[in-house]
Design a protein around this motif. Structure first.
Motif, mmCIF file in Angstrom:
data_model
loop_
_atom_site.group_PDB
_atom_site.id
_atom_site.type_symbol
_atom_site.label_atom_id
_atom_site.label_comp_id
_atom_site.label_asym_id
_atom_site.label_seq_id
_atom_site.Cartn_x
_atom_site.Cartn_y
_atom_site.Cartn_z
ATOM 1 N N TYR A 1 41.695 40.323 48.975
ATOM 2 C CA TYR A 1 42.310 40.961 50.130
ATOM 3 C C TYR A 1 41.375 42.008 50.684
ATOM 4 C CZ TYR A 1 46.589 38.617 48.818
ATOM 5 O OH TYR A 1 47.519 37.650 48.529
ATOM 6 N N SER A 2 41.286 42.080 52.012
ATOM 7 C CA SER A 2 40.400 43.020 52.680
ATOM 8 C C SER A 2 41.218 44.146 53.305
ATOM 9 C CB SER A 2 39.598 42.299 53.773
ATOM 10 O OG SER A 2 38.854 43.228 54.521
ATOM 11 N N TYR A 3 40.619 45.326 53.333
ATOM 12 C CA TYR A 3 41.248 46.517 53.916
ATOM 13 C C TYR A 3 40.484 46.946 55.154
ATOM 14 C CZ TYR A 3 43.035 46.142 49.264
ATOM 15 O OH TYR A 3 43.596 45.630 48.123
ATOM 16 N N SER A 4 39.754 46.017 55.757
ATOM 17 C CA SER A 4 38.891 46.283 56.897
ATOM 18 C C SER A 4 39.676 46.878 58.056
ATOM 19 C CB SER A 4 38.218 44.985 57.349
ATOM 20 O OG SER A 4 37.376 45.216 58.446
ATOM 21 N N GLN A 5 39.014 47.778 58.792
ATOM 22 C CA GLN A 5 39.627 48.384 59.976
ATOM 23 C C GLN A 5 39.164 47.693 61.249
ATOM 24 O OE1 GLN A 5 38.364 52.438 59.347
ATOM 25 N NE2 GLN A 5 40.257 52.935 58.281
ATOM 26 N N HIS A 6 38.216 46.759 61.128
ATOM 27 C CA HIS A 6 37.667 46.020 62.260
ATOM 28 C C HIS A 6 37.655 44.535 61.918
ATOM 29 C CE1 HIS A 6 36.272 49.856 63.824
ATOM 30 N NE2 HIS A 6 35.758 50.103 62.637
ATOM 31 N N ARG A 7 37.928 43.689 62.876
ATOM 32 C CA ARG A 7 37.922 42.243 62.616
ATOM 33 C C ARG A 7 36.512 41.708 62.410
ATOM 34 N NH1 ARG A 7 42.663 38.779 64.446
ATOM 35 N NH2 ARG A 7 44.371 40.229 64.186
ATOM 36 N N SER A 8 35.556 42.271 63.101
ATOM 37 C CA SER A 8 34.173 41.812 62.993
ATOM 38 C C SER A 8 33.638 42.028 61.580
ATOM 39 C CB SER A 8 33.308 42.560 64.001
ATOM 40 O OG SER A 8 31.971 42.182 63.882
ATOM 41 N N GLY A 9 33.204 40.959 60.956
ATOM 42 C CA GLY A 9 32.619 41.040 59.626
ATOM 43 C C GLY A 9 33.609 41.018 58.478
ATOM 44 N N THR A 10 34.892 41.012 58.774
ATOM 45 C CA THR A 10 35.897 41.010 57.715
ATOM 46 C C THR A 10 35.755 39.759 56.854
ATOM 47 O OG1 THR A 10 37.435 42.287 59.060
ATOM 48 C CG2 THR A 10 38.389 41.036 57.245
ATOM 49 N N CYS A 11 35.729 39.938 55.562
ATOM 50 C CA CYS A 11 35.619 38.865 54.565
ATOM 51 C C CYS A 11 34.311 38.076 54.679
ATOM 52 C CB CYS A 11 36.802 37.899 54.651
ATOM 53 S SG CYS A 11 38.410 38.642 54.334
ATOM 54 N N SER A 12 33.290 38.656 55.303
ATOM 55 C CA SER A 12 32.050 37.909 55.529
ATOM 56 C C SER A 12 31.373 37.482 54.236
ATOM 57 C CB SER A 12 31.082 38.722 56.385
ATOM 58 O OG SER A 12 30.735 39.924 55.744
ATOM 59 N N ARG A 13 31.546 38.218 53.176
ATOM 60 C CA ARG A 13 30.958 37.845 51.886
ATOM 61 C C ARG A 13 31.984 37.202 50.956
ATOM 62 N NH1 ARG A 13 27.394 43.305 51.093
ATOM 63 N NH2 ARG A 13 25.932 42.832 52.766
ATOM 64 N N HIS A 14 33.130 36.848 51.524
ATOM 65 C CA HIS A 14 34.218 36.270 50.731
ATOM 66 C C HIS A 14 34.731 34.973 51.348
ATOM 67 C CE1 HIS A 14 34.488 39.798 48.114
ATOM 68 N NE2 HIS A 14 34.074 40.439 49.191
ATOM 69 N N GLY A 15 33.895 34.285 52.105
ATOM 70 C CA GLY A 15 34.254 32.980 52.660
ATOM 71 C C GLY A 15 34.992 33.018 53.977
ATOM 72 N N GLY A 16 35.075 34.174 54.614
ATOM 73 C CA GLY A 16 35.782 34.308 55.879
ATOM 74 C C GLY A 16 37.249 34.659 55.685
ATOM 75 N N VAL A 17 37.938 34.847 56.794
ATOM 76 C CA VAL A 17 39.351 35.251 56.778
ATOM 77 C C VAL A 17 40.243 34.016 56.673
ATOM 78 C CG1 VAL A 17 41.215 36.334 58.091
ATOM 79 C CG2 VAL A 17 38.930 37.340 58.103
ATOM 80 N N LYS A 18 41.119 34.022 55.691
ATOM 81 C CA LYS A 18 42.120 32.955 55.543
ATOM 82 C C LYS A 18 43.299 33.262 56.453
ATOM 83 C CE LYS A 18 44.966 30.594 52.117
ATOM 84 N NZ LYS A 18 45.250 30.490 50.673
ATOM 85 N N GLN A 19 43.770 34.531 56.414
ATOM 86 C CA GLN A 19 44.871 34.939 57.292
ATOM 87 C C GLN A 19 44.846 36.438 57.502
ATOM 88 O OE1 GLN A 19 48.685 33.966 55.628
ATOM 89 N NE2 GLN A 19 48.446 35.277 53.881
ATOM 90 N N TRP A 20 45.254 36.855 58.691
ATOM 91 C CA TRP A 20 45.402 38.281 58.994
ATOM 92 C C TRP A 20 46.810 38.698 58.583
ATOM 93 C CZ3 TRP A 20 41.148 40.787 60.126
ATOM 94 C CH2 TRP A 20 40.081 40.087 60.660
ATOM 95 N N LEU A 21 46.910 39.859 58.006
ATOM 96 C CA LEU A 21 48.222 40.343 57.525
ATOM 97 C C LEU A 21 48.787 41.383 58.457
ATOM 98 C CD1 LEU A 21 47.226 40.681 53.776
ATOM 99 C CD2 LEU A 21 48.307 38.750 54.918
#
Length: 53
Positions: free
Chosen positions: A33-53
């Protein structure tokens, strides 16, 4: 800064992706799970975003 945090592009200290969904903004494709404050680059080292919460 603690090793489980990083400084984002806004200069804020943000928790690195992990297995705890509490307060997360997105779930990554690797199941973390990511706690990113920006969509750009979120989960970039984790295979990309599966879903936004």
């Amino acid at each position: 800064m603690r090793p489980d945090y990083y400084r984002n592009s806004s200069g804020n200290c943000v928790h690195r992706p992990d297995s705890n969904p509490s307060g997360a903004t997105a779930q990554c494709n690797d199941g973390t799970y990511s706690y990113s404050q920006h969509r750009s680059g979120t989960c970039s080292r984790h295979g990309g975003v599966k879903q936004w919460l």
